[in-house]
Enzyme design. Structure first.
Site, short mmCIF file in Angstrom:
data_model
loop_
_atom_site.label_atom_id
_atom_site.label_comp_id
_atom_site.label_asym_id
_atom_site.label_seq_id
_atom_site.Cartn_x
_atom_site.Cartn_y
_atom_site.Cartn_z
N HIS A 1 56.90 -40.55 -14.34
CA HIS A 1 55.45 -40.50 -14.54
C HIS A 1 55.09 -41.48 -15.65
CE1 HIS A 1 57.08 -37.61 -17.43
NE2 HIS A 1 55.94 -37.64 -18.10
N ASP B 1 59.19 -34.35 -16.11
CA ASP B 1 58.54 -33.31 -16.92
C ASP B 1 57.87 -32.26 -16.03
OD1 ASP B 1 59.42 -34.75 -19.05
OD2 ASP B 1 57.45 -35.14 -19.91
N HIS C 1 53.70 -41.31 -18.80
CA HIS C 1 53.64 -41.10 -20.24
C HIS C 1 54.57 -42.06 -20.99
CE1 HIS C 1 52.00 -36.76 -19.58
NE2 HIS C 1 51.06 -37.68 -19.49
N ASP D 1 56.53 -41.91 -23.46
CA ASP D 1 57.91 -41.56 -23.81
C ASP D 1 58.83 -41.63 -22.59
OD1 ASP D 1 56.46 -39.24 -22.91
OD2 ASP D 1 58.13 -38.00 -23.56
N HIS D 2 58.30 -42.01 -21.45
CA HIS D 2 59.11 -42.23 -20.25
C HIS D 2 59.07 -43.68 -19.79
CE1 HIS D 2 59.93 -37.90 -19.33
NE2 HIS D 2 58.95 -37.80 -20.21
N HIS E 1 52.28 -31.85 -13.97
CA HIS E 1 52.36 -32.38 -15.33
C HIS E 1 51.44 -33.60 -15.45
CE1 HIS E 1 53.95 -33.50 -19.21
NE2 HIS E 1 54.33 -34.67 -18.74
N HIS F 1 63.49 -33.68 -20.83
CA HIS F 1 63.59 -33.29 -22.23
C HIS F 1 64.55 -32.11 -22.38
CE1 HIS F 1 59.93 -35.54 -23.60
NE2 HIS F 1 59.58 -35.35 -22.33
#
Length: 265
Positions: free
Chosen positions: A57, A136, A59, A61-62, A116, A176
């Protein structure tokens, strides 16, 4: 044969990155390679060539490691077909049922798993060794939040219509490491869950994200409160938290209330 390298970033957000490799050709896919240095280094150590990068996805942090990994490897970027406005440089947009091949021996099916975010992909291995790279959407003993562009009703549908029907032995590889905290939430909602209590007790001594516990769907059915929507204790505890909740709430209502509680827990 598929080889999975689960890479612990050690960052504040507790991200996992992944390399999925074909043992025959040494070709590999990097999944959400935020820590690009660790991903590139691990591939070199294993003698693998990263030919594809997949973002579950949008975000940061990905997606944050995309550019350096692709610059170093010339890999193709794969993501949800509807994520183009939020992820730069997608080469291949994936839809439900699309098959991603890595080398000669690895095939992964794309699952369209909104909740998410609304453009979220999970990858399911097509083999006798089932695994799910869940981003996520599904965590070990938990579920993704929905306040970064998603919706809890969509997440509920993803859980009941797709995740719950995966084969019991499917291994779960999430984005995570939230396992111990999620188990504590399960026990807050279901104090008599013996399996969750035993597992949390074991992990208090042994939990190490560098060598993480990999759960399976059948284990998740025992320890993940978001799969335990008809459990009497879960419902009774929800009625204590929400006095206006009906006597026999629907599974959807239970899921949405659990997600609401988890947001501030």
């Amino acid at each position: 044969m598929m080889i999975v390298e689960q890479i612990w970033t050690g960052n504040a957000l507790r991200n996992f990155n992944y390399l999925i490799a074909c043992d025959e050709t040494g070709e590999a896919m990097a999944v959400d390679p935020l820590d690009h240095r660790k991903c590139l280094s691990r591939a070199r150590e294993r003698g693998w060539e990263i030919t594809q990068v997949l973002n579950t996805h949008e975000h940061g942090d990905h997606t944050g490691g995309n550019e350096p990994v692709i610059s170093a490897t010339k890999a193709k970027l794969l993501a949800h077909a509807n994520a183009g406005a939020r992820i730069n440089g997608i080469d291949i947009g994936l839809r439900a049922g699309d098959v991603v091949k890595i080398g000669r021996s690895v095939e992964l099916e794309a699952m369209d798993t909104p909740g998410h975010t609304m453009s979220h992909i999970c990858l399911r291995s097509i083999s006798d060794d089932p695994a799910l790279f869940s981003g996520d959407t599904l965590f070990n003993a938990g579920a993704g939040n929905c306040h970064g562009g998603g919706h809890p009703e969509e997440l509920y549908q993803t859980f009941v219509s797709q995740l719950a029907s995966l084969t019991p032995e499917t291994r779960i590889y999430p984005g995570h490491d939230y396992l111990t905290n999620n188990l504590e939430f399960t026990l807050d909602r279901e104090p008599d869950n013996t399996r969750a209590r035993e597992l949390l007790g074991e992990l208090e001594q042994t939990h190490n994200p560098e060598n993480p516990l990999v759960t399976t769907i059948d284990v998740e059915m025992e320890i993940n409160t978001f799969f335990r929507l008809q459990n009497p204790t879960v419902i009774r505890r929800l009625q204590e938290s929400f006095p206006d909740l009906e006597d026999e709430p629907s599974p959807k209502t239970v899921f949405l209330k659990l997600r609401e509680l988890r947001n501030s827990w």
